[in-house]
Enzyme design. Structure first.
Site, PDB file in Angstrom:
ATOM      1  N   LYS A 158       0.861  -1.019   0.015  1.00  0.00           N
ATOM      2  CA  LYS A 158       0.109   0.115   0.012  1.00  0.00           C
ATOM      3  C   LYS A 158       0.954   1.243  -0.150  1.00  0.00           C
ATOM      4  O   LYS A 158       0.612   2.252  -0.704  1.00  0.00           O
ATOM      5  CB  LYS A 158      -0.868   0.122   1.182  1.00  0.00           C
ATOM      6  CG  LYS A 158      -1.885  -0.864   1.310  1.00  0.00           C
ATOM      7  CD  LYS A 158      -2.952  -0.922   2.447  1.00  0.00           C
ATOM      8  CE  LYS A 158      -2.167  -1.003   3.821  1.00  0.00           C
ATOM      9  NZ  LYS A 158      -2.048  -2.434   3.905  1.00  0.00           N
ATOM     10  N   THR A 159       1.824   1.294   1.029  1.00  0.00           N
ATOM     11  CA  THR A 159       2.484   2.482   1.095  1.00  0.00           C
ATOM     12  C   THR A 159       3.458   2.714  -0.285  1.00  0.00           C
ATOM     13  O   THR A 159       3.279   4.031  -0.692  1.00  0.00           O
ATOM     14  CB  THR A 159       3.560   2.501   2.254  1.00  0.00           C
ATOM     15  OG1 THR A 159       2.798   2.366   3.474  1.00  0.00           O
ATOM     16  CG2 THR A 159       4.515   3.710   2.108  1.00  0.00           C
ATOM     17  N   GLU A 169      -3.678   5.881   1.590  1.00  0.00           N
ATOM     18  CA  GLU A 169      -3.599   4.649   1.698  1.00  0.00           C
ATOM     19  C   GLU A 169      -4.719   4.185   2.586  1.00  0.00           C
ATOM     20  O   GLU A 169      -5.137   4.901   3.649  1.00  0.00           O
ATOM     21  CB  GLU A 169      -2.129   4.428   2.741  1.00  0.00           C
ATOM     22  CG  GLU A 169      -1.673   3.024   2.930  1.00  0.00           C
ATOM     23  CD  GLU A 169      -0.304   2.773   3.486  1.00  0.00           C
ATOM     24  OE1 GLU A 169      -0.084   1.873   4.290  1.00  0.00           O
ATOM     25  OE2 GLU A 169       0.596   3.814   3.093  1.00  0.00           O
TER      26      GLU A 169
END
Length: 476
Positions: A121-122, A165
């Site tokens: 995600k990051t 996110e």
């Protein structure tokens, strides 16, 4: 766009303001003109950066830190009910918001792109945010890690897009209503929240149902859990599904991933709407190349030109703690990664193996994260570490959890069956640093791995490599 702050968020107080997710929201609110205050357990570069922006930050948790005029108190799932500031807020009748509620409020007046998945995600959020910024679209963004400098994990932009996110760990991503969403993968994790894959799939399905009518879900065509999610969503008339990956039926198909330079970067060739595009990726490994393709597909779904976006993705140069080079000493490179789930660990080790110099070894200092995760996945973590030439395994980093009887890093070490010197446990941090620095030789890569404070060891290892002063420590 004119900065807008909902009335509830005009004077917010953040408990744990220095955290990765909390600090980003605090920064955006500060930039939008809110009177932001908060506390954290310790001083950090992030708290200092927030102060420099105008936020009031105090160290330690004390009811006296909570201003009587606070319009709300913002907490994360890591904040316990007994926190004195939280107790004081409830006693005074001050509204308490989860950080996801605050973030959802900030995204409400923007076209939101939410990035979800068990892993990646990051990185994916960062890739898309940086590329949109490079194109001059002035996005807002909130990321779970710093791009480079402290507090670079978020920005208030004047443009209409907001990239965020979306965290599944506590089901808080159910609060978002994006125009475009990404699901990178669906794997069982966060065992204190999810008891089964069926529960996890239901949670991701709820997230997908929150996408605005007529919106788009970009989803991985290669990963089993993501494909099952796609199957559950087929037939939804108000949702457009766009798949990506190497699968023959992918809408955005990955044709090739080619290492470039020293192997720490690559180019990915994709087919999108009948055209071939090349996307430069600054970090090694097929998993990061696939993240870039997900970012490309989501940006295109939001109306960004595909060719321009593919080129702009080259401006992404990495994010802190995602295979981040920390330095080199004595011919040994030290790299840091946030990987803490077996799948992430295996992917990062494979990427580094491909980038390692001939004859160079990979030495890992690993810190298991959470007792519940170690209990459920510790053996898989150990098997992932088999890909390293030697591993030093620290004690479990508890984060928000209390110890679980019988759950220690020995669970991980007992499952390692790697070559060379195998796995070492029973060492404190200083001894671990001395051991790995003493083992390293020119051409090797040393990797600090985990979601806890193992990241702090990189500079210490480099210092020992540059000026070794003691024999290697011995571990079990």
């Amino acid at each position: 766009m004119t900065p807008a702050v909902p009335a509830t968020l005009e004077r917010p107080h953040f408990i744990g303001i220095g955290g990765a997710g909390m600090s980003g929201i605090a920064k955006i609110l500060t930039l939008r003109g809110a009177r932001v205050a908060g506390s954290d357990a310790r001083e950090s570069e992030t708290t200092a950066a927030l102060r420099a922006l105008g936020a009031t930050v105090r160290v330690g948790h004390d009811a006296a830190h909570l201003d009587e005029r606070a319009s709300c108190v913002v907490v994360s799932s890591a904040i316990r009910d007994g926190n004195p500031e939280l107790v004081a807020a409830r006693g005074r009748g001050i509204p308490v918001l989860h950080r996801s509620e605050a973030l959802a409020a900030l995204m409400a007046d923007r076209r939101a792109i939410a990035v979800a998945g068990t892993h990646g995600k990051t990185t994916t959020t960062s890739m898309l945010a940086v590329a949109l910024r490079t194109l001059g679209l002035r996005p807002s963004y909130a990321i779970g890690g710093d791009l480079d400098t402290p507090a670079s994990n978020a920005e208030h932009g004047e443009g209409e897009l907001f990239v965020a996110e979306a965290d599944e760990s506590d089901r808080s991503f159910h609060r978002y209503a994006p125009e475009v969403a990404i699901v990178l993968n669906v794997e069982l994790d966060h065992h204190a929240t999810y008891a089964s894959m069926d529960e996890l799939h239901a949670s991701f399905e709820t997230f997908a149902e929150r996408i605005q009518p007529g919106g788009t879900l970009v989803v991985n065509a290669d990963q089993e859990g993501a494909r099952k999610l796609t199957a559950r969503l087929l037939g939804r008339e108000d949702l457009r599904l766009v798949t990506y990956g190497e699968a023959d039926d992918a809408d955005v198909r990955v044709l090739a991933v080619t290492p470039t330079g020293t192997g720490l970067s690559s180019e990915v060739t994709v087919e999108l709407d009948g055209r071939r595009l090349t996307v430069p990726v600054s970090v090694p490994g097929r998993h990061y190349a696939h993240n870039a393709v997900a970012a490309l597909a989501a940006g295109v779904a939001a109306g960004v030109d595909a060719t321009e976006l593919a080129r702009a993705l080259a401006s992404y140069t990495g994010v802190r703690r995602r295979l981040q080079p920390k330095g080199e000493a004595g011919g040994v490179r030290v790299i840091d990664t946030y990987a803490h789930h077996p799948t992430e660990m295996a992917a990062d080790l494979a990427a580094l193996r491909a980038a390692a110099s001939d004859g160079g070894r990979i030495l890992v200092v690993f810190q298991p994260h959470l007792f519940s995760r170690t209990r459920e996945l510790g053996a898989e973590m150990g098997r992932a570490l088999t890909a390293a030439d030697a591993s030093v395994i620290l004690d479990v980093y508890p984060a928000r959890e209390d110890p679980i009887p019988g759950v220690t890093s020995r669970i991980v070490a007992d499952a390692v069956q790697g070559p060379g010197t195998g796995a070492h446990t029973g060492l404190d941090r200083d001894a671990a640093v001395r051991l790995v620095a003493g083992m390293a030789r020119p051409g090797d890569l040393v990797l600090t791995m985990g979601a806890g404070d193992v990241t702090d060891l990189g500079p210490e290892i480099l210092a020992h490599l540059a000026a070794p002063s003691s024999p290697p420590a011995q571990g079990g």
